[in-house]
Design an enzyme around this catalytic site. Structure first.
Site, mmCIF file in Angstrom:
data_model
loop_
_atom_site.group_PDB
_atom_site.id
_atom_site.type_symbol
_atom_site.label_atom_id
_atom_site.label_comp_id
_atom_site.label_asym_id
_atom_site.label_seq_id
_atom_site.Cartn_x
_atom_site.Cartn_y
_atom_site.Cartn_z
ATOM 1 N N TRP A 1 -3.119 -2.279 -1.683
ATOM 2 C CA TRP A 1 -2.725 -3.568 -2.258
ATOM 3 C C TRP A 1 -3.373 -4.601 -1.350
ATOM 4 O O TRP A 1 -2.930 -4.795 -0.201
ATOM 5 C CB TRP A 1 -1.207 -3.674 -2.249
ATOM 6 C CG TRP A 1 -0.682 -4.996 -2.669
ATOM 7 C CD1 TRP A 1 -0.243 -6.014 -1.877
ATOM 8 C CD2 TRP A 1 -0.537 -5.465 -4.019
ATOM 9 N NE1 TRP A 1 0.146 -7.078 -2.616
ATOM 10 C CE2 TRP A 1 -0.019 -6.779 -3.942
ATOM 11 C CE3 TRP A 1 -0.797 -4.927 -5.255
ATOM 12 C CZ2 TRP A 1 0.245 -7.535 -5.072
ATOM 13 C CZ3 TRP A 1 -0.529 -5.686 -6.381
ATOM 14 C CH2 TRP A 1 -0.025 -6.974 -6.289
ATOM 15 N N HIS B 1 22.439 -34.674 -13.456
ATOM 16 C CA HIS B 1 21.937 -35.382 -12.260
ATOM 17 C C HIS B 1 20.430 -35.389 -12.206
ATOM 18 O O HIS B 1 19.856 -35.452 -11.119
ATOM 19 C CB HIS B 1 22.537 -34.729 -11.002
ATOM 20 C CG HIS B 1 24.038 -34.811 -10.977
ATOM 21 N ND1 HIS B 1 24.716 -35.984 -10.718
ATOM 22 C CD2 HIS B 1 24.977 -33.873 -11.243
ATOM 23 C CE1 HIS B 1 26.029 -35.759 -10.805
ATOM 24 N NE2 HIS B 1 26.215 -34.488 -11.119
ATOM 25 N N ASN C 1 -0.774 1.285 6.026
ATOM 26 C CA ASN C 1 0.037 0.329 5.268
ATOM 27 C C ASN C 1 0.599 -0.650 6.275
ATOM 28 O O ASN C 1 1.173 -0.252 7.282
ATOM 29 C CB ASN C 1 1.170 1.047 4.530
ATOM 30 C CG ASN C 1 2.076 0.050 3.787
ATOM 31 O OD1 ASN C 1 1.615 -1.025 3.413
ATOM 32 N ND2 ASN C 1 3.337 0.400 3.628
ATOM 33 N N GLY C 2 0.392 -1.949 6.022
ATOM 34 C CA GLY C 2 0.917 -2.963 6.947
ATOM 35 C C GLY C 2 -0.175 -3.971 7.267
ATOM 36 O O GLY C 2 -1.129 -4.129 6.511
ATOM 37 N N GLU D 1 9.116 -13.498 -13.918
ATOM 38 C CA GLU D 1 8.272 -12.572 -13.151
ATOM 39 C C GLU D 1 7.576 -11.533 -14.037
ATOM 40 O O GLU D 1 6.571 -10.957 -13.628
ATOM 41 C CB GLU D 1 9.057 -11.886 -12.043
ATOM 42 C CG GLU D 1 10.064 -10.867 -12.460
ATOM 43 C CD GLU D 1 10.678 -10.154 -11.247
ATOM 44 O OE1 GLU D 1 10.009 -9.984 -10.211
ATOM 45 O OE2 GLU D 1 11.851 -9.792 -11.346
ATOM 46 N N CYS E 1 0.835 -1.209 0.000
ATOM 47 C CA CYS E 1 0.000 0.000 0.000
ATOM 48 C C CYS E 1 0.867 1.255 0.000
ATOM 49 O O CYS E 1 2.026 1.226 0.328
ATOM 50 C CB CYS E 1 -0.887 0.027 1.244
ATOM 51 S SG CYS E 1 -1.910 -1.432 1.391
ATOM 52 N N LYS F 1 14.009 -12.782 -13.875
ATOM 53 C CA LYS F 1 13.533 -11.675 -14.727
ATOM 54 C C LYS F 1 12.479 -12.179 -15.707
ATOM 55 O O LYS F 1 11.426 -11.597 -15.878
ATOM 56 C CB LYS F 1 14.707 -11.068 -15.506
ATOM 57 C CG LYS F 1 15.619 -10.157 -14.724
ATOM 58 C CD LYS F 1 15.002 -8.860 -14.269
ATOM 59 C CE LYS F 1 14.369 -8.839 -12.935
ATOM 60 N NZ LYS F 1 14.940 -9.233 -11.719
HETATM 61 C C1 AGP Z 1 13.103 -8.820 -8.274
HETATM 62 O O1 AGP Z 1 12.919 -8.462 -9.628
HETATM 63 C C2 AGP Z 1 11.810 -8.874 -7.503
HETATM 64 N N1 AGP Z 1 11.077 -7.686 -7.614
HETATM 65 C C3 AGP Z 1 11.990 -9.341 -6.071
HETATM 66 O O2 AGP Z 1 12.547 -10.648 -6.118
HETATM 67 C C4 AGP Z 1 12.896 -8.471 -5.165
HETATM 68 O O3 AGP Z 1 14.225 -8.547 -5.614
HETATM 69 C C5 AGP Z 1 12.839 -9.041 -3.739
HETATM 70 O O4 AGP Z 1 11.507 -8.950 -3.278
HETATM 71 C C6 AGP Z 1 13.772 -8.312 -2.768
HETATM 72 O O5 AGP Z 1 13.385 -6.969 -2.671
HETATM 73 P P1 AGP Z 1 14.404 -5.935 -1.952
HETATM 74 O O6 AGP Z 1 15.653 -5.921 -2.778
HETATM 75 O O7 AGP Z 1 13.682 -4.626 -1.954
HETATM 76 O O8 AGP Z 1 14.665 -6.454 -0.565
#
Ligand code: AGP
Length: 609
Positions: free
Chosen positions: A74, A505, A100-101, A489, A2, A486
């Protein structure tokens, strides 16, 4: 995740809050809302979907105020509906909040409020209990009411509150969720993240855990959990106001891929003295500290973890010290060997990833020295570390991390060189050689970006492949994991990374004519072995996109396509090898019509466990 924005000034709060929410869109959201005190009552307006739906509802110029709080939601508890959107009010809307939280004990609070006070809830959310708690405790002193409500709550929260009877102020409080204050002339703002403020002010206060803030148009008062005022230093954020804009790129991700030459240069050159010695302003580690360490843990999530995979190998090679690496969500539940001779390196772009923050706190409680590599200035992970090494990547808006990853790699090299030169485990010749290699990277990345059209053509040709494997050895293995993440996602293709030597393996059973294998072969000493791995998978019908240094043309004989990167030392090849993989993922996702900057189910920063 959020987003919260609040504004208190003399007029036109609506446009500032909505503009601020727009700057937080990168956090991902499914609904939005705004609350303003108008003619003695708080007017709450909400809309599902994009911000423009909310704007349409509050477009009347007369419908405005000097104070407003807004929110992009969110969904975590309750579906993305208008009722569940924030702001939430108490029963007569004399109080409004944005949150937020997660309030972990919201169920018991809801039951208690309903049974004891007959409170009728409108939404399914955890957040709504906050509005009712404050309403229950409110007796003309909003600050006191907020503090009483917070005492009942458990969980993670950044909350901004307004009251109809005190229409000239905002109270905010934070615990384990980010909150920053923007200090202006005749106005003040509160937000979840700096980009929401930059258009109006660069002067920010970073709010610490368990602190409460009282904002009026002319004052900012910060209180600690005992109620004492805190004298907090203002920080001036240097990011350019449009840093969080898309400029003329179709997506933030493409813009951020292209920013890499400059941010790599920025992150590197800002750490070098004129004599090329490394200066780490935010790090107080001494020579004795460095010589005292007998083990290092690198802990992170996602892309940051993949940067750690490279960092492990590089720091072991340069500083001659054992380095363990783990994803934060696993590290916390292992019996790790942590003591005051342990260096714990947390890597995080947002500095708010709760898994990483929780692992950091665990290691800190057990005596480890905490060094964090963070992009977001003043973030929770940065503030709870003994030392911080900032990646100077500027705001990274796309959910898929690119420039944060390459600048994290630069920090890994600098930490390795700094420790190695301090301990004497590397000589000056090697130090100078590595620095020259690092300094050559921006121009080499620029050269790879000039091959964008070629990589785009590969994406157009191969985007149909629904099974993609990334393979590599040594440092290429870590980069393979990042390339695979990459692709999966943002294009939702099932991609998979594996150390090339591991294929035989079991995994090679999956190879057939519909498989695409992206094979990284940048490590000179492992090149021959990689070529034979490529032969193995090609013999089983897989299509091969090879990736090697210029001049290593042997790979062409066993690959359908080859992407070349400029020649470089093996150690720094990851910074170059990842660029084509980022571009490939981007154009595959584009071909598939995916939402590149805000992929489904993902948020930019994961502040829940
Ligand atoms: C990476 O493309 C993702 N968005 C995700 O894996 C991200 O790297 C991960 O959530 C860690 O986030 P941070 O670097 O803000 O801790």
């Amino acid at each position: 995740m959020c987003g919260i924005v609040g504004y208190v000034g003399s007029s036109h709060a609506k446009e500032k809050v909505i503009d601020g929410l727009r700057r937080l869109e990168y956090r991902g959201y499914d609904s939005a809302g705004i609350a303003m005190p108008i003619q003695g009552r708080i007017q709450i307006t909400k809309a599902v979907g994009e911000l423009k739906n909310l704007e349409a509802k509050v477009s009347d110029p007369e419908f405005d105020a000097a104070v407003a709080i807004g929110h992009t939601r969110w969904a975590t508890h309750g579906k993305p509906t208008e009722v569940n959107a924030h702001p939430h009010g108490n029963m007569d809307n004399s109080i409004a909040i944005v949150h937020n939280g997660i309030i972990e004990n919201y169920q018991e609070l809801r039951e208690w409020l309903a049974v004891e006070y007959g409170i009728v809830f409108k939404s399914e959310t955890d957040s709504e209990v906050i509005a009712h708690l404050i309403g229950l405790y409110y007796d003309g002193d909003l600050l006191a009411a907020v503090n009483k409500a917070v005492a009942d709550m458990r969980g993670a929260y950044a909350v901004a509150v307004m009251a109809a009877d005190e229409p000239d102020k905002i109270i905010a409080v934070r615990k384990d969720a980010p909150l920053v204050v923007g200090a202006g002339n005749g106005f003040n703002m509160i937000a979840s993240d700096v980009p929401a403020l930059l258009k109006y002010t660069r002067d920010v206060y970073f709010i610490e855990n368990n602190e409460t803030v009282e904002l009026t148009k002319d004052s900012v008062v910060i209180y600690d959990e005992k109620g004492s005022t805190v004298d907090r230093e203002i920080k001036s954020v240097e990011w350019k106001a449009d840093a969080a804009d898309k400029a003329d790129y179709d997506h933030f991700m493409l813009k951020e891929i292209h920013e890499q030459p400059s941010v790599i240069r920025e992150t590197l050159l800002n750490r070098l003295n004129p004599d090329d010695s490394i200066k780490l302003d935010d790090i107080s580690m001494t020579k004795e500290d460095i010589e005292n360490f007998n083990k290092i843990y690198i802990v992170a999530c996602g892309t940051a973890y993949h940067a750690g995979l490279v960092g492990k190998m590089v720091i072991e090679k340069m500083a001659k010290i054992p380095v363990e690496i783990d994803v934060a969500s696993e590290f916390r539940y292992r019996d790790t060997f942590i003591d005051d001779r342990t260096l714990f390196i947390a890597i995080s772009q947002s500095g708010e990833t709760l898994d990483t923050l929780a692992a950091l706190r665990d290691a800190k409680d057990r005596g480890a020295r905490i060094l964090s590599v963070v992009n977001a200035v003043g973030s929770s992970i940065a503030r709870e570390s003994h030392d911080v090494f900032y990646t100077l990547a500027g705001p990274e808006v796309a959910v898929a991390s690119t420039k944060a990853y390459t600048t994290q790699l630069i920090c890994m090299y600098l930490i390795g060189l700094y420790m190695g030169s301090t301990k004497g485990t590397i000589d000056k010749e090697y130090y100078d050689f590595m620095l020259s290699e690092l300094k050559s990277l921006p121009a080499k990345v620029e050269r790879i970006l000039q091959d964008e059209e070629k990589i785009k053509a590969l994406a157009e040709r191969y985007h149909f492949n629904e099974h993609v494997f990334f393979i590599g050895r040594g440092l290429d293995s870590g980069v393979s994991y990042e390339g695979s993440l990459k692709l999966k996602e943002i294009s939702y293709i099932h991609s998979f990374a594996i150390a090339a030597g591991e294929l035989k393996h079991g995994t090679i059973a999956l190879m057939d004519k519909d498989t695409l294998v992206i094979a990284l072969a940048t490590q000179d000493k492992l090149y021959e072995k990689m070529v034979s791995n490529i032969v193995e998978v090609q013999a089983r019908g897989a299509h091969i996109i090879g990736l090697a240094k210029e001049g290593k043309t042997e790979i062409e004989k066993t690959s359908d396509e080859v992407i070349y990167i400029p020649k470089c030392a093996d150690e720094v090849a990851p910074v170059l090898a990842v660029i084509p993989l980022q571009i490939y993922a981007y154009y595959v996702a584009l071909e598939k019509g995916c939402n590149i900057d805000k992929p489904k189910n993902l948020a930019k920063s994961v502040t829940v466990e």
